[in-house]
Design a protein around this motif. Structure first.
Motif, short mmCIF file in Angstrom:
data_model
loop_
_atom_site.label_atom_id
_atom_site.label_comp_id
_atom_site.label_asym_id
_atom_site.label_seq_id
_atom_site.Cartn_x
_atom_site.Cartn_y
_atom_site.Cartn_z
N GLU A 78 -40.34 -53.10 5.22
CA GLU A 78 -40.81 -52.04 5.00
C GLU A 78 -40.64 -52.20 2.76
OE1 GLU A 78 -41.28 -47.80 4.70
OE2 GLU A 78 -41.26 -49.15 6.30
N LEU A 79 -39.26 -52.69 2.51
CA LEU A 79 -39.89 -53.05 1.30
C LEU A 79 -40.50 -53.68 0.68
CD1 LEU A 79 -35.82 -53.94 0.87
CD2 LEU A 79 -36.56 -51.87 0.03
N VAL A 80 -41.93 -54.22 1.30
CA VAL A 80 -42.45 -54.99 0.53
C VAL A 80 -43.58 -53.89 0.60
CG1 VAL A 80 -44.98 -56.87 1.56
CG2 VAL A 80 -42.45 -56.97 1.47
N SER A 81 -43.66 -53.26 1.25
CA SER A 81 -45.00 -51.46 0.83
C SER A 81 -43.96 -51.41 -0.72
CB SER A 81 -44.82 -50.95 2.51
OG SER A 81 -43.46 -50.66 2.69
N GLN A 82 -43.62 -51.04 -1.21
CA GLN A 82 -42.92 -50.65 -2.02
C GLN A 82 -43.03 -51.39 -3.39
OE1 GLN A 82 -38.88 -49.06 -1.34
NE2 GLN A 82 -38.73 -48.18 -0.06
N LEU A 83 -43.25 -53.11 -2.69
CA LEU A 83 -43.62 -53.42 -3.97
C LEU A 83 -44.68 -52.72 -4.77
CD1 LEU A 83 -43.51 -57.18 -2.75
CD2 LEU A 83 -41.71 -55.55 -4.57
N SER A 84 -45.54 -53.07 -5.68
CA SER A 84 -46.26 -52.89 -6.60
C SER A 84 -47.74 -53.88 -6.54
CB SER A 84 -46.17 -51.92 -8.33
OG SER A 84 -46.06 -54.26 -9.18
N GLU A 85 -48.89 -52.96 -6.97
CA GLU A 85 -50.13 -54.34 -5.95
C GLU A 85 -49.67 -54.77 -7.35
OE1 GLU A 85 -52.40 -54.53 -3.68
OE2 GLU A 85 -50.87 -52.73 -3.04
N GLU A 86 -48.93 -54.69 -8.61
CA GLU A 86 -49.49 -55.84 -9.41
C GLU A 86 -48.88 -57.47 -9.10
OE1 GLU A 86 -48.15 -56.15 -14.61
OE2 GLU A 86 -48.16 -54.44 -12.96
N ILE A 87 -46.99 -56.55 -8.56
CA ILE A 87 -46.55 -58.03 -8.45
C ILE A 87 -47.11 -58.74 -7.25
CG2 ILE A 87 -44.24 -58.42 -7.25
CD1 ILE A 87 -43.03 -56.55 -8.93
N ILE A 97 -47.62 -65.54 -2.01
CA ILE A 97 -46.53 -65.06 -0.65
C ILE A 97 -47.29 -64.02 0.34
CG2 ILE A 97 -44.23 -63.33 -0.67
CD1 ILE A 97 -44.21 -64.22 -3.35
N PRO A 98 -46.95 -64.24 1.17
CA PRO A 98 -48.63 -63.55 2.57
C PRO A 98 -47.49 -62.38 3.18
CG PRO A 98 -46.44 -65.04 3.99
CD PRO A 98 -46.69 -64.86 2.34
N TRP A 99 -47.49 -61.90 1.26
CA TRP A 99 -46.87 -60.04 2.14
C TRP A 99 -47.40 -59.10 3.17
CZ3 TRP A 99 -43.27 -60.20 -1.20
CH2 TRP A 99 -43.24 -61.03 -2.40
N ARG A 100 -49.17 -58.99 3.49
CA ARG A 100 -49.19 -58.43 4.50
C ARG A 100 -48.81 -59.03 5.65
NH1 ARG A 100 -51.25 -54.23 5.38
NH2 ARG A 100 -52.29 -54.56 7.81
N ILE A 101 -48.56 -60.10 6.12
CA ILE A 101 -48.82 -60.74 7.28
C ILE A 101 -46.98 -60.14 7.05
CG2 ILE A 101 -47.35 -62.51 8.34
CD1 ILE A 101 -49.69 -64.62 7.53
N ILE A 102 -45.99 -60.07 6.00
CA ILE A 102 -44.26 -59.69 6.09
C ILE A 102 -44.62 -58.66 7.12
CG2 ILE A 102 -42.16 -59.22 5.20
CD1 ILE A 102 -43.67 -61.73 2.97
N LYS A 103 -45.71 -57.17 6.32
CA LYS A 103 -45.33 -56.36 6.61
C LYS A 103 -45.79 -55.72 8.08
CE LYS A 103 -47.49 -52.00 5.36
NZ LYS A 103 -48.10 -50.74 4.28
N ASP A 104 -47.09 -56.83 8.75
CA ASP A 104 -47.47 -57.07 9.63
C ASP A 104 -46.14 -57.17 10.48
OD1 ASP A 104 -49.81 -55.97 8.34
OD2 ASP A 104 -51.18 -57.71 9.03
N THR A 105 -45.69 -58.28 10.18
CA THR A 105 -44.54 -58.64 11.05
C THR A 105 -43.33 -57.52 11.15
OG1 THR A 105 -44.46 -61.34 10.42
CG2 THR A 105 -42.79 -60.32 11.13
N ARG A 106 -43.29 -56.78 9.91
CA ARG A 106 -42.79 -55.88 10.50
C ARG A 106 -42.78 -54.38 11.45
NH1 ARG A 106 -42.87 -50.14 10.56
NH2 ARG A 106 -41.64 -49.23 9.87
N ASN A 107 -44.29 -54.74 11.55
CA ASN A 107 -44.31 -53.43 12.11
C ASN A 107 -44.49 -54.24 13.36
OD1 ASN A 107 -45.54 -51.35 9.84
ND2 ASN A 107 -47.42 -52.33 9.37
N PHE A 108 -45.15 -55.11 14.42
CA PHE A 108 -45.12 -55.17 15.36
C PHE A 108 -43.70 -55.72 15.98
CE2 PHE A 108 -43.88 -59.34 18.01
CZ PHE A 108 -44.91 -58.78 18.69
#
Length: 107
Positions: free
Chosen positions: A46-55, A62-73
């Motif tokens: 959930e926090l990863v989705s709040q990170l700026s695109e710049e970061i 860092i696999p940001w998308r995978i981290i968010k997808d793991t949360r969703n799963f």
């Protein structure tokens, strides 16, 4: 800052693992242990989705998308989560994420 919160959840996972002496059999058996760790992973996603695109772009290794997808799963398929996969995430991916976030924070 969001990265600090991610590190805090990584530390919570680390503390839970330590409390149970990094014992997989305890993780398999103890639903409170599983739930506590999985909730931290959900919060991290959930926090990863709040990170700026710049970061995210500046730290694209860092696999940001995978981290968010793991949360969703975890949220949408909790009854069918593979305990061994979760365990590997906790042991290997979470410490790497914590270290990466700490490195970004030090910059």
């Amino acid at each position: 800052m969001v990265l600090n919160k991610i590190v805090e959840y990584c530390l919570r996972i680390e503390n839970n693992l330590s409390r149970y002496a990094y014992n997989f059999e305890s993780f398999e058996r103890e639903y409170l242990f599983q739930d506590a760790c999985c909730m931290c992973v959900v919060q991290i996603g959930e926090l990863v989705s709040q990170l700026s695109e710049e970061i995210k772009e500046q730290n694209s290794a860092i696999p940001w998308r995978i981290i968010k997808d793991t949360r969703n799963f975890y949220v949408h398929s909790y009854g069918s989560i593979d305990v061994s996969s979760v365990w590997n995430t906790l042991l290997y991916d979470i410490p790497e994420l914590k270290n990466a976030c700490e490195t970004i924070l030090q910059k």
